[in-house]
Design a protein around this motif. Sequence first.
Motif, PDB file in Angstrom:
ATOM      1  N   SER A  62       0.845  -3.475   2.464  1.00 19.47           N
ATOM      2  CA  SER A  62       0.813  -4.639   1.275  1.00 19.47           C
ATOM      3  C   SER A  62       0.071  -4.349   0.388  1.00 19.47           C
ATOM      4  N   VAL A  63      -0.595  -3.296   0.404  1.00 17.59           N
ATOM      5  CA  VAL A  63      -1.404  -2.785  -0.972  1.00 17.59           C
ATOM      6  C   VAL A  63      -0.895  -1.417  -1.835  1.00 17.59           C
ATOM      7  N   LYS A  64      -0.083  -0.856  -1.144  1.00 22.14           N
ATOM      8  CA  LYS A  64       0.303   0.422  -1.627  1.00 22.14           C
ATOM      9  C   LYS A  64       0.893   0.257  -3.200  1.00 22.14           C
ATOM     10  N   GLY A  65       0.393   1.000  -3.885  1.00 26.72           N
ATOM     11  CA  GLY A  65       0.812   1.052  -5.376  1.00 26.72           C
ATOM     12  C   GLY A  65      -0.065   0.084  -6.155  1.00 26.72           C
ATOM     13  N   ARG A  66      -0.741  -0.744  -5.591  1.00 24.00           N
ATOM     14  CA  ARG A  66      -1.651  -1.649  -6.336  1.00 24.00           C
ATOM     15  C   ARG A  66      -3.268  -1.075  -6.081  1.00 24.00           C
ATOM     16  N   PHE A  67      -3.780  -0.695  -4.810  1.00 25.35           N
ATOM     17  CA  PHE A  67      -5.256  -0.546  -4.586  1.00 25.35           C
ATOM     18  C   PHE A  67      -5.228   1.071  -4.540  1.00 25.35           C
TER      19      PHE A  67
END
Length: 127
Positions: A62-67
């Motif tokens: 759910s956070v890949k590429g954002r965190f």
Amino acid sequence: QVQLVESGGGSVQAGGSLRLSCTASGDSFLAHYMAWFRQAPGKEREGVASIARVVGTSYGDSVKGRFTISRDAAKNTLSLQMSSLSPDDTAMYYCAADRTRAEYWYRSLAPGDYKYWGQGTQVTVSS
């Protein structure tokens, strides 16, 4: 034994960014693999990102590429840079550490793999 203290949480609007920090004291910082977890009310604790002692990171889907998780040995600090935040990211965020596994590349997103935990820092994202 290592003590962990999180900071940097707060309230932000959707689409915004926050940077969380976790300061470690006590045992050797570099001896531990570390991770960020989060837990929203009524939900199970979820692995967000983890980092190995030497090299290697893992992220929850759910956070890949954002965190982005990182560690600074000179400051004994673990960080989590969060961007493109959404209300679904609202949760208490926890820092965790362990040194049970010996592999230099080992990291994990499973809460049960960590012995040491911080008290958490709240992140609230409004729409």
